[in-house]
Design an enzyme around this catalytic site. Sequence first.
Site, PDB file in Angstrom:
ATOM      1  N   SER A  64       2.526  14.982 -23.742  1.00 29.25           N
ATOM      2  CA  SER A  64       2.074  13.912 -24.638  1.00 29.25           C
ATOM      3  C   SER A  64       0.619  13.549 -24.368  1.00 29.25           C
ATOM      4  O   SER A  64       0.099  13.736 -23.272  1.00 29.25           O
ATOM      5  CB  SER A  64       2.934  12.658 -24.450  1.00 29.25           C
ATOM      6  OG  SER A  64       4.272  12.910 -24.756  1.00 29.25           O
TER       7      SER A  64
HETATM    8  N1  SAH Z   1       7.472  13.317 -21.495  1.00 26.12           N
HETATM    9  C1  SAH Z   1       6.947  14.632 -21.716  1.00 26.12           C
HETATM   10  C2  SAH Z   1       6.775  14.917 -23.200  1.00 26.12           C
HETATM   11  C3  SAH Z   1       7.433  16.206 -23.568  1.00 26.12           C
HETATM   12  S1  SAH Z   1       7.631  16.525 -25.285  1.00 26.12           S
HETATM   13  C4  SAH Z   1       5.648  14.860 -20.953  1.00 26.12           C
HETATM   14  O1  SAH Z   1       5.130  13.891 -20.369  1.00 26.12           O
HETATM   15  O2  SAH Z   1       5.179  15.980 -20.892  1.00 26.12           O
HETATM   16  C5  SAH Z   1       9.311  16.043 -25.549  1.00 26.12           C
HETATM   17  C6  SAH Z   1      10.378  16.734 -24.726  1.00 26.12           C
HETATM   18  O3  SAH Z   1      11.635  16.274 -25.203  1.00 26.12           O
HETATM   19  C7  SAH Z   1      10.424  18.246 -24.836  1.00 26.12           C
HETATM   20  O4  SAH Z   1      10.310  18.798 -23.560  1.00 26.12           O
HETATM   21  C8  SAH Z   1      11.793  18.544 -25.461  1.00 26.12           C
HETATM   22  O5  SAH Z   1      12.386  19.722 -24.963  1.00 26.12           O
HETATM   23  C9  SAH Z   1      12.580  17.320 -25.044  1.00 26.12           C
HETATM   24  N2  SAH Z   1      13.758  17.035 -25.867  1.00 26.12           N
HETATM   25  C10 SAH Z   1      13.907  17.136 -27.206  1.00 26.12           C
HETATM   26  N3  SAH Z   1      15.149  16.756 -27.570  1.00 26.12           N
HETATM   27  C11 SAH Z   1      15.800  16.381 -26.431  1.00 26.12           C
HETATM   28  C12 SAH Z   1      17.104  15.901 -26.149  1.00 26.12           C
HETATM   29  N4  SAH Z   1      18.031  15.708 -27.092  1.00 26.12           N
HETATM   30  N5  SAH Z   1      17.425  15.630 -24.856  1.00 26.12           N
HETATM   31  C13 SAH Z   1      16.520  15.807 -23.864  1.00 26.12           C
HETATM   32  N6  SAH Z   1      15.267  16.267 -24.068  1.00 26.12           N
HETATM   33  C14 SAH Z   1      14.905  16.551 -25.337  1.00 26.12           C
END
Ligand code: SAH
Length: 213
Positions: A64
């Site tokens: 993010s």
């Molecule tokens: N917090 C992260 C942002 C990652 S983007 C950071 O700081 O880098 C969002 C993430 O949510 C992705 O890795 C994706 O695989 C995950 N995601 C999407 N749907 C999900 C679900 N139902 N349960 C858990 N993770 C999920």
Amino acid sequence: MKDTFTHKGMRKKLVETLIAKGIKDTCVLDAINTVPRHLFMDSGFEGHAYVDKPFPIAADQTISQPYTVARQTELLEVQKGKKVLEIGTGSGYQAAILLEMGFKVYTIERQNELFKKVNLFLPKLGYRPKKIIFGDGYKGFPESAPYDGIVVTAGAPDVPKALLAQLKIGGRLVIPIGVNVQIMTVFTRTSENKFKKNEYGEYRFVPLLEDKN
Ligand code: SAH
């Protein structure tokens, strides 16, 4: 793994950018100033780590944008020592910010590749979540509920009921809601059956995916 004088200088500039964009919580700003974001980036992107932008990571996901991480963390309004659940571990950067701020952190990721990577990587940097969970964040993590704060880092078409149910009274769920564009939404649990809803502008996230089984 290196964190050089140059990285520290770039982080300080990033913090100034976030202040200019309206981030006020000094605990959040201190954490951004401390966590080495360049170590969470995929190779080839490290040089951009302190630009206020999201970047691609493995499994077609993103780390993010720092402003978004800062804003979501600020909106949690959680005090040190409290229990926070993150949905969407991704690179582990948001989790590291929460740990740096002294929260007890639980984080869920549904992509095995990312889950495995973060499991090894966060402890290497000295960041120890209470638990990193491989699974579907739609369900939350009832085993350790209730939480003082829950932060969802992927765009949800609607608010997952299980997450509302896992909030403490007075606890806050920070979740971007929408399909193509998301509205940053905060649900505060005011009593057993009541939630107050507030909205905080538009964002764009990768989708929160539901595992149909
Ligand atoms: N917090 C992260 C942002 C990652 S983007 C950071 O700081 O880098 C969002 C993430 O949510 C992705 O890795 C994706 O695989 C995950 N995601 C999407 N749907 C999900 C679900 N139902 N349960 C858990 N993770 C999920």
